[in-house]
Design an enzyme around this catalytic site. Structure first.
Site, PDB file in Angstrom:
ATOM      1  N   CYS A 243       0.848  -1.084   0.136  1.00 50.69           N
ATOM      2  CA  CYS A 243      -0.131  -0.213   0.159  1.00 50.69           C
ATOM      3  C   CYS A 243       1.008   1.139   0.010  1.00 50.69           C
ATOM      4  O   CYS A 243       0.258   2.335  -0.215  1.00 50.69           O
ATOM      5  CB  CYS A 243      -0.819  -0.027   1.336  1.00 50.69           C
ATOM      6  N   HIS A 322      12.675   1.440   5.183  1.00 48.62           N
ATOM      7  CA  HIS A 322      12.343  -0.046   5.003  1.00 48.62           C
ATOM      8  C   HIS A 322      12.860  -0.890   6.187  1.00 48.62           C
ATOM      9  O   HIS A 322      14.041  -0.821   6.397  1.00 48.62           O
ATOM     10  CB  HIS A 322      13.197  -0.323   3.528  1.00 48.62           C
ATOM     11  N   HIS A 406      -2.378  19.707   6.995  1.00 49.12           N
ATOM     12  CA  HIS A 406      -3.216  18.545   6.584  1.00 49.12           C
ATOM     13  C   HIS A 406      -2.531  17.244   6.653  1.00 49.12           C
ATOM     14  O   HIS A 406      -1.273  17.165   6.184  1.00 49.12           O
ATOM     15  CB  HIS A 406      -3.805  18.948   4.986  1.00 49.12           C
ATOM     16  N   HIS A 410      -2.743   6.752   5.203  1.00 48.95           N
ATOM     17  CA  HIS A 410      -3.373   5.878   4.367  1.00 48.95           C
ATOM     18  C   HIS A 410      -4.357   5.107   5.367  1.00 48.95           C
ATOM     19  O   HIS A 410      -4.287   4.589   6.156  1.00 48.95           O
ATOM     20  CB  HIS A 410      -2.160   4.598   4.167  1.00 48.95           C
ATOM     21  N   HIS A 439     -14.422   5.144   5.123  1.00 51.13           N
ATOM     22  CA  HIS A 439     -15.797   4.860   4.998  1.00 51.13           C
ATOM     23  C   HIS A 439     -16.454   4.755   3.728  1.00 51.13           C
ATOM     24  O   HIS A 439     -17.258   3.844   3.543  1.00 51.13           O
ATOM     25  CB  HIS A 439     -16.455   5.916   6.100  1.00 51.13           C
ATOM     26  N   ASN A 443     -10.307   0.643   1.967  1.00 53.12           N
ATOM     27  CA  ASN A 443      -8.963   0.464   1.700  1.00 53.12           C
ATOM     28  C   ASN A 443      -8.831   0.296   0.280  1.00 53.12           C
ATOM     29  O   ASN A 443      -8.688  -0.807  -0.223  1.00 53.12           O
ATOM     30  CB  ASN A 443      -8.214  -0.575   2.463  1.00 53.12           C
TER      31      ASN A 443
END
EC number: 2.3.1.-
Length: 511
Positions: A243, A322, A406, A410, A439, A443
């Site tokens: 993702c 990572h 802002h 994710h 919502h 995802n």
């Protein structure tokens, strides 16, 4: 060894804390500390100006007192040191030239577009559970587990599943997977090209990321074929990066724009569900079925100076972390076969703890780049006191609200969002875009941060100079951040995914 279903479910649950009643003295103390910290922040931010004003005042007061003889003497000294002056001037010109030739070229985001599937692909909870039962693959325990995950996930009733998963029985074929990919990628690119009036022939760099679906020819080749992109285009296809691959794709495009002058780069971020649905009964592998939904985004970047005036954002930083050297981190999101040889993605019970560690490593690198000097000094002195004097104090968490206006975190799940809210000490308003995206769209993997940015724009909150922090987690395990600055007051582009529903958000999500 089979993982504990209870432990996995607990990792996804939200910890709701009842608000504690505070007495008046505690409230006043909190308010006082808030303003003390705010004053300290302003003092450190404007420290140079505070010292510069008395110096300039002193010069202005003393300048009229200089006699003509004093000024003549200064001029003679300057003449005697002309060689030194010329040498210093030459070095200054040379250094300035080298600086401007070697500094990174600015990268601008002209526009982006998010795909919104057609209404007939919506998957409300009742329909989801009915389809799961009719499939005949899941036992009663698995069905009940999926129902609980749906109820606690933070997803709403209007998320989307691909066409193949609406069929009874499901038909997850290669053809159906290609159709899903084409609908998402071409749908978002059509909107992007229409909104920007960009000629596909002008694109010099193409980066596509999709973690679980990597056909031959590649997804990037599908786009080249569809839009008849030019033959010398630099195209890349990123797979298996989870993702967080959307930020990785932006980083790759940015690096390519430093090499290739005056061109456009298009980044397409998506995920494919059709061929990656899990049809077994291992509970850690059932969670992705409940969370992941159809979605994708297309972004166009430019390194042309003339595009500065029409650009929405400027890319300031990309920081990638990572943690794959650690075995637990490497295996916490893992595609594998279960005991019945059905393929799925396992989410480990250690996922939240590993994500927290990756976040800590990422913000340690990002902090010095974005935090005001006041926060950096505060963090440094706290660290010194803790290390050198063995002071008993909690590690100081920098206030990232001073660096960003802002936050696009994710939308991986309700638990992920809540964990970051707690760890970064953010306010509900800062997490609104993430929660509402989860919502409304679920995802959508690497594209979720763009749905969140579109939400912020649709709410009219993006003002000139505002800074945006996009942060994403992915298998491997990775935590990646990108920082953008608004070039103007940003309005939502045409065909925004929130176009017909933004007025009803935010909504209260039940616990």
């Amino acid at each position: 060894m089979q993982r504990s279903p209870t432990a996995t479910l607990t990792a996804m649950e939200v910890q709701i804390q009842n608000p504690q009643t505070r007495i008046l003295p505690d409230f006043l103390q909190t308010v006082n500390l808030k303003y003390v910290k705010l004053g300290y922040h302003y003092l450190m931010t404007h420290l140079f100006t505070i010292f510069l004003i008395p110096l300039m005042t002193l010069i202005l007061v003393q300048a009229p007192r200089l006699s003509p003889d004093d000024i003549h003497g200064l001029w003679l000294q300057l003449q005697y040191n002309m060689v030194t002056l010329m040498v210093c001037l030459s070095f200054s010109v040379f250094g300035t030239t080298v600086y401007f030739m070697t500094r990174p070229k600015p990268v601008y985001l002209l526009d982006f577009a998010c795909y919104r599937p057609p209404s007939h692909l919506k998957a409300p909870f009742d329909k989801f559970m009915t389809r799961s039962r009719l499939m005949g693959y899941f036992n009663e325990s698995s069905l009940e587990f999926q129902r609980k995950i749906l109820e606690r996930s933070g997803l709403g009733e209007e998320t989307y599943l691909p066409e193949a998963m609406h069929c009874i029985p499901p038909c997850p074929s290669m053809v159906a997977a290609r159709e899903e990919a084409q609908q998402v990628m071409f749908g978002s690119l059509d909107i992007l090209f229409k909104n920007t009036n960009l000629n596909p022939k002008d694109i010099g760099i193409l980066v596509v990321n999709c973690s679980l679906f990597n056909p031959t020819p590649s997804l990037s080749a599908m786009i080249v074929n569809k839009y008849k992109l030019r033959g010398n285009i630099k195209s890349y296809n990123l797979g298996g990066m989870g993702c967080s691959a959307g930020v990785i794709a932006i980083n790759l495009a940015k690096d390519m724009l430093q090499v290739h002058r005056k061109t456009y780069a298009v980044v397409v971020s998506t995920e494919n569900i059709t061929q990656n649905w899990y049809f077994g009964n291992e509970k850690p592998m059932l969670i992705p079925n409940c969370l992941f939904r159809v979605g994708g985004a297309a972004v166009v970047l430019s390194n042309k100076g003339g595009d500065k005036r029409r650009a929405k954002y400027k890319l300031l930083h990309v920081v990638r972390t990572h943690c794959g050297a650690d075995e637990k981190a490497f295996r916490c999101v893992y595609q594998e076969q279960d005991r019945t040889e059905k393929t799925g993605v396992t989410l480990s019970k250690d996922l939240m703890a590993i994500a927290g560690g990756a976040l800590k490593a990422n913000i340690t690198t990002l902090g010095p780049l974005v935090l005001p000097i006041s926060e950096q000094l505060f963090f440094f002195f706290t660290l010194v006191a803790k290390k050198l004097f063995s002071a008993k104090m909690k590690p100081y968490i920098p206030d990232f609200k001073l660096a960003f206006n802002h936050f696009c975190i994710h939308a991986g799940g309700r638990g992920v969002i809540d964990e970051l809210e707690k760890n970064l000490q953010l306010l509900p308003l800062h997490l609104e875009a993430s929660r509402m995206t989860l919502h409304r769209f679920g995802n959508t993997s690497s594209s979720s941060i763009w749905y969140e940015l579109a939400y912020t724009e649709s709410k009219g909150r993006m003002k000139k100079g505002n800074r945006v922090w996009q942060i994403a987690f992915g298998s491997g395990f990775k935590c990646n951040s990108s920082v953008w600055e608004a070039m103007r007051d940003v309005k939502p582009s045409a065909n925004s995914p929130w176009e017909d529903c933004i007025d009803k958000y935010p909504i209260k999500i039940m616990a």
